[in-house]
Scaffold this active site. Structure first.
Site, PDB file in Angstrom:
ATOM      1  N   CYS A   2       0.866  -1.172   0.000  1.00  0.00           N
ATOM      2  CA  CYS A   2       0.000   0.000   0.000  1.00  0.00           C
ATOM      3  C   CYS A   2       0.907   1.227   0.000  1.00  0.00           C
ATOM      4  O   CYS A   2       2.081   1.131   0.342  1.00  0.00           O
ATOM      5  CB  CYS A   2      -0.868   0.027   1.254  1.00  0.00           C
ATOM      6  SG  CYS A   2      -1.867  -1.448   1.442  1.00  0.00           S
ATOM      7  N   ARG A  27       1.905   1.109  -5.947  1.00  0.00           N
ATOM      8  CA  ARG A  27       2.042   0.240  -4.774  1.00  0.00           C
ATOM      9  C   ARG A  27       0.735  -0.469  -4.428  1.00  0.00           C
ATOM     10  O   ARG A  27       0.708  -1.379  -3.610  1.00  0.00           O
ATOM     11  CB  ARG A  27       2.484   1.068  -3.554  1.00  0.00           C
ATOM     12  CG  ARG A  27       3.816   1.737  -3.725  1.00  0.00           C
ATOM     13  CD  ARG A  27       4.173   2.513  -2.470  1.00  0.00           C
ATOM     14  NE  ARG A  27       4.458   1.615  -1.380  1.00  0.00           N
ATOM     15  CZ  ARG A  27       5.666   1.209  -1.024  1.00  0.00           C
ATOM     16  NH1 ARG A  27       6.712   1.641  -1.694  1.00  0.00           N
ATOM     17  NH2 ARG A  27       5.841   0.396  -0.018  1.00  0.00           N
ATOM     18  N   TRP A  73      -3.774  -2.018  -1.445  1.00  0.00           N
ATOM     19  CA  TRP A  73      -3.775  -3.314  -2.121  1.00  0.00           C
ATOM     20  C   TRP A  73      -4.284  -4.278  -1.063  1.00  0.00           C
ATOM     21  O   TRP A  73      -3.600  -4.547  -0.077  1.00  0.00           O
ATOM     22  CB  TRP A  73      -2.359  -3.668  -2.570  1.00  0.00           C
ATOM     23  CG  TRP A  73      -2.289  -4.860  -3.456  1.00  0.00           C
ATOM     24  CD1 TRP A  73      -2.500  -4.886  -4.820  1.00  0.00           C
ATOM     25  CD2 TRP A  73      -1.964  -6.206  -3.085  1.00  0.00           C
ATOM     26  NE1 TRP A  73      -2.343  -6.168  -5.294  1.00  0.00           N
ATOM     27  CE2 TRP A  73      -2.013  -6.996  -4.259  1.00  0.00           C
ATOM     28  CE3 TRP A  73      -1.655  -6.838  -1.889  1.00  0.00           C
ATOM     29  CZ2 TRP A  73      -1.750  -8.363  -4.258  1.00  0.00           C
ATOM     30  CZ3 TRP A  73      -1.395  -8.193  -1.884  1.00  0.00           C
ATOM     31  CH2 TRP A  73      -1.435  -8.947  -3.064  1.00  0.00           C
ATOM     32  N   ASN A  99       0.499   0.646   6.242  1.00  0.00           N
ATOM     33  CA  ASN A  99       1.037  -0.249   5.217  1.00  0.00           C
ATOM     34  C   ASN A  99       1.740  -1.378   5.966  1.00  0.00           C
ATOM     35  O   ASN A  99       2.571  -1.126   6.832  1.00  0.00           O
ATOM     36  CB  ASN A  99       2.033   0.514   4.332  1.00  0.00           C
ATOM     37  CG  ASN A  99       2.733  -0.386   3.337  1.00  0.00           C
ATOM     38  OD1 ASN A  99       2.204  -1.425   2.959  1.00  0.00           O
ATOM     39  ND2 ASN A  99       3.923   0.009   2.915  1.00  0.00           N
ATOM     40  N   GLY A 100       1.391  -2.625   5.652  1.00  0.00           N
ATOM     41  CA  GLY A 100       1.988  -3.770   6.347  1.00  0.00           C
ATOM     42  C   GLY A 100       0.902  -4.720   6.804  1.00  0.00           C
ATOM     43  O   GLY A 100      -0.270  -4.564   6.425  1.00  0.00           O
ATOM     44  N   GLU A 480      10.543 -15.305 -18.220  1.00  0.00           N
ATOM     45  CA  GLU A 480      10.288 -13.878 -18.023  1.00  0.00           C
ATOM     46  C   GLU A 480       9.369 -13.328 -19.124  1.00  0.00           C
ATOM     47  O   GLU A 480       8.470 -12.527 -18.855  1.00  0.00           O
ATOM     48  CB  GLU A 480      11.627 -13.120 -17.972  1.00  0.00           C
ATOM     49  CG  GLU A 480      11.541 -11.621 -17.830  1.00  0.00           C
ATOM     50  CD  GLU A 480      10.847 -11.128 -16.559  1.00  0.00           C
ATOM     51  OE1 GLU A 480      10.507 -11.942 -15.690  1.00  0.00           O
ATOM     52  OE2 GLU A 480      10.598  -9.921 -16.481  1.00  0.00           O
ATOM     53  N   LYS A 484       5.813 -11.594 -18.340  1.00  0.00           N
ATOM     54  CA  LYS A 484       5.482 -10.224 -18.773  1.00  0.00           C
ATOM     55  C   LYS A 484       4.150 -10.222 -19.508  1.00  0.00           C
ATOM     56  O   LYS A 484       3.294  -9.378 -19.277  1.00  0.00           O
ATOM     57  CB  LYS A 484       6.554  -9.657 -19.725  1.00  0.00           C
ATOM     58  CG  LYS A 484       7.845  -9.203 -19.134  1.00  0.00           C
ATOM     59  CD  LYS A 484       7.785  -7.970 -18.280  1.00  0.00           C
ATOM     60  CE  LYS A 484       7.433  -8.236 -16.870  1.00  0.00           C
ATOM     61  NZ  LYS A 484       8.351  -8.643 -15.903  1.00  0.00           N
ATOM     62  N   GLU A 487       1.067 -11.036 -17.095  1.00  0.00           N
ATOM     63  CA  GLU A 487       0.737 -10.099 -16.015  1.00  0.00           C
ATOM     64  C   GLU A 487       0.099  -8.804 -16.497  1.00  0.00           C
ATOM     65  O   GLU A 487      -0.690  -8.212 -15.772  1.00  0.00           O
ATOM     66  CB  GLU A 487       1.925  -9.832 -15.082  1.00  0.00           C
ATOM     67  CG  GLU A 487       3.081  -9.079 -15.659  1.00  0.00           C
ATOM     68  CD  GLU A 487       4.262  -8.940 -14.674  1.00  0.00           C
ATOM     69  OE1 GLU A 487       4.047  -8.957 -13.459  1.00  0.00           O
ATOM     70  OE2 GLU A 487       5.394  -8.804 -15.157  1.00  0.00           O
ATOM     71  N   HIS A 503       7.455 -32.960 -23.541  1.00  0.00           N
ATOM     72  CA  HIS A 503       6.981 -33.859 -22.491  1.00  0.00           C
ATOM     73  C   HIS A 503       5.596 -33.473 -21.975  1.00  0.00           C
ATOM     74  O   HIS A 503       5.342 -33.517 -20.775  1.00  0.00           O
ATOM     75  CB  HIS A 503       8.003 -33.897 -21.351  1.00  0.00           C
ATOM     76  CG  HIS A 503       9.343 -34.365 -21.827  1.00  0.00           C
ATOM     77  ND1 HIS A 503       9.618 -35.692 -22.093  1.00  0.00           N
ATOM     78  CD2 HIS A 503      10.461 -33.669 -22.147  1.00  0.00           C
ATOM     79  CE1 HIS A 503      10.869 -35.799 -22.522  1.00  0.00           C
ATOM     80  NE2 HIS A 503      11.405 -34.575 -22.572  1.00  0.00           N
ATOM     81  N   LYS A 602       3.143  -3.687  -6.982  1.00  0.00           N
ATOM     82  CA  LYS A 602       4.571  -3.611  -7.308  1.00  0.00           C
ATOM     83  C   LYS A 602       5.424  -4.364  -6.296  1.00  0.00           C
ATOM     84  O   LYS A 602       6.415  -4.979  -6.644  1.00  0.00           O
ATOM     85  CB  LYS A 602       4.972  -2.130  -7.346  1.00  0.00           C
ATOM     86  CG  LYS A 602       6.408  -1.869  -7.678  1.00  0.00           C
ATOM     87  CD  LYS A 602       6.648  -2.087  -9.135  1.00  0.00           C
ATOM     88  CE  LYS A 602       8.093  -1.979  -9.523  1.00  0.00           C
ATOM     89  NZ  LYS A 602       8.374  -2.822 -10.692  1.00  0.00           N
TER      90      LYS A 602
END
Ligand code: G6P
Length: 607
Positions: A2, A27, A73, A99-100, A480, A484, A487, A503, A602
């Site tokens: 947050c 955030r 968030w 935040n936390g 990666e 990308k 997301e 496989h 983030k």
């Protein structure tokens, strides 16, 4: 996770809080809110982006020059107005942003309910508000200290109280909090991006510290009320770094910044003449590192992919046994740490909860800890024995781009630092340093094909399933590339070693399915070509990332993105660039908010 911002001074608080919230929206962006003190406490909260809050505030902006703001968030409770911050108590006109996460919130809540407190939300934050209220007897600073002595978990908080209209109290443990010092005013935020437009003088609180701010000054203390003197420093950040400039999105800006950011990562660290790497942050530990018996690499998300490349580099160049593990797995599986283990924690934010916990676990078991981190002074940077900063500047787009290349480059430099102290000759190192020097201009060259990459993306953008395949150093790049794409464009994409495709995943290949191959001219080129044929013969459409001058590839691939020739260990720094652009274009073409993808944040400071 947050974003929090708070202000006390003589200017109207709301515009400043909104500006700070917008800058920190990356955030978290589920809901937002502000509380302003002006005789009484005025609280306004909305679900959705900060712009929704801004519209609501325009109807009747609360006046006052002391206020707090939050962009959320969600962790505890749904995304609703009731769960949005600020939260208030039920007795003393106290408002808090946080935040936390509070670990013992359930037991505290039960006890507070038993004592008659009525809760309005499902959040852990409201519990802190009630607890502060319980301890309040006319001194907000003391009440905050007392409440926090009861709390377990992580927090950065800012608190207001109706009875103390000229006071703002903030505190931290485990979540970032910076206090910007202006002329008779203070701006507090979880992130320097929200401060730098107002002042560049700032200090950070240490864990378990509380700061009481008034327009006249501040007092910093421990939870037991022992005064401490913080060190005010100059913020190393300028506005240009955190503004869009001519770009539409931060992600695109950050992709295009990579030639410059990587030059900064390397600056002063590569000694071409003597064929060696100078890394001040780990220099004092050089002997211990050289004697190390194994390196454990850890991280989450994009940082995990960079760590995997680091593992290959360390084994290949420095001949040190290395292995990579998701921090979230490592921390709970009772890992064996033999003597001479080095743990390398890779993280852009330096705050990722799992990475931090894995680092602590390994350190407690005797490992030497090294941080490969971007944010200076972040929790991981503070807790590691030594480290190397990425120096890529603030990364604001939620999808990591320049931090990934910064991490890979830093791990490359770490590997060379080790390699030269073990088996690598001066000549070989000099040659690699010369190539590294070229990387920024090579990336410039790749970025020139942005239009072509966009055109190719348009052809495939309506396909819902993609595969990304690579081998060796470019297997993590395949991971990666897929991350990308999924997301930010919400297209289903899987990355894997090219050979693994046979496989099982090959069963997914249908007519027209896009399959991206990283097919640069490295030692496994021929093998990749074989895999390309296997996909092609089943109707897959091949998009290849290949080396300039490769005329053969055109016969096999439907579309090709070229990158300049470079030694295989350095190739991920180039091959990932077209994949970043592809993902960014796909998201834009599908009409998504590139910088604020659905459900993501983030920096993930919860498990
Ligand atoms: C989140 C972000 C990713 C990032 C990961 C690790 O999931 O959305 O982009 O790679 O966290 O973050 P860190 O700050 O530790 O690199």
């Amino acid at each position: 996770m947050c974003g929090i911002v708070a202000y006390i001074g003589s200017n109207p608080a709301v515009p400043l809080l909104l500006e700070g919230l917008k800058r920190m929206e990356y955030r978290g962006y589920d809901s937002a809110g502000v509380a302003v003190l002006n005789g009484e406490l005025q609280v306004v909260k909305t679900v959705g982006r900060v712009s929704v809050l801004e519209d609501r505030l325009q109807e009747k902006p609360p006046e006052g020059s002391v206020g707090i703001g939050h962009t959320r968030w969600a962790t505890h409770g749904d995304t609703t107005e009731r769960n949005a911050h600020p939260h208030t108590d039920d007795r003393n006109g106290i408002a808090i942003i946080h935040n936390g996460t509070i670990e013992n919130y359930a037991s505290l809540k039960t006890a507070l309910q038993e004592r008659g407190h009525k809760f309005d939300s499902e959040t852990d934050t409201e519990v802190i508000a009630m607890l502060i209220s319980e301890f309040y007897d006319g001194d907000l600073e003391k009440a905050v200290q007392a409440a926090l002595r009861e709390v377990r978990g992580a927090y950065a908080i800012a608190v207001l109280c109706e009875n103390e209209p000229d006071t703002l109290v903030v505190a931290r443990k485990g979540s970032p909090l910076i206090i910007g010092v202006g002329a008779s005013e203070f701006v507090v935020a979880s992130d320097p991006t929200a401060i730098v437009a107002h002042t560049t003088q700032a200090f950070e609180l240490d864990d378990y510290q509380v700061c009481k701010l008034t327009r006249e000054g501040f007092r910093t203390s421990t939870l037991d009320d022992v005064s401490v003197t913080p060190k005010i420093q100059q913020l190393e950040l300028d506005l240009e770094q955190i503004e869009l400039g001519s770009y539409d999105t931060f992600m695109m800006k950050e992709i295009f910044e990579q030639p410059r950011s990587l030059s900064t990562t390397m600056r002063g660290r590569l000694d071409k003449r003597d064929g060696k790497v100078v890394l001040g942050g780990i220099g004092p530990y050089a002997r211990e590192l050289v004697r190390a018996r194994q390196f454990l690499m850890t991280g989450q998300g994009t940082a995990y992919h960079a760590a995997l490349i680091g593992e290959y580099l360390l084994e290949d160049l420095a001949k040190i046994p290395a292995k990579t593990e998701y921090a979230s797995e490592f921390r709970y599986r009772n890992p064996i740490i033999v003597d001479g283990t080095v743990i390398v924690a890779v993280s852009q934010s330096g705050e990722t909860a799992d990475t931090l916990a894995a680092l602590r676990e390994a350190s407690d078991r005797g490992a030497l800890s090294i941080g490969v981190v971007n944010v200076v002074g972040s929790s991981i940077a503070r807790e590691t024995d030594a480290g190397v900063y990425l120096r890529v500047g603030p990364e604001i787009g939620v999808a990591s781009t320049k931090a990934f290349t910064g991490q890979v480059l830093t791990l490359m430099m770490l590997s060379l630092f080790m390699a030269r102290r073990k088996f690598m000759s001066v000549d070989t190192c000099q040659h690699l340093i010369e190539e590294l020097d070229q990387v920024p201009s090579y990336i410039e060259r790749i970025l020139e094909s942005d239009d072509q990459i966009r055109t190719v993306t348009e052809k495939y953008v309506n396909q819902e399933n993609w595969l990304f395949l690579g081998r060796g150093y470019n297997y993590p790049v395949a991971l990666e590339g897929a991350l990308k794409l999924k997301e930010i464009s919400y297209i289903h994409a899987e990355g894997m070693p090219a050979a693994e495709m046979k496989h099982g995943p090959i069963a997914l290949i249908t007519d027209g399915m896009p399959v991206v191959f990283i097919a640069n001219q490295g030692p496994q080129y021929d093998k990749v070509m074989l895999n390309i044929e296997q996909v092609k013969s089943r109707g897959g459409r091949i998009i290849a990332v290949a080396t300039e001058g490769d005329t053969e590839i055109r016969k096999h691939a439907d579309d090709v993105f070229f990158v300049p020739p470079i030694s295989d260990p350095l190739s991920p720094l180039l091959t990932v660039i077209p994949l970043q652009l592809l993902a960014c274009h796909a998201a834009m073409l599908r009409g998504h908010d590139v910088d604020k993808p659905r459900n993501l944040a983030k920096s993930v400071t919860v498990e």
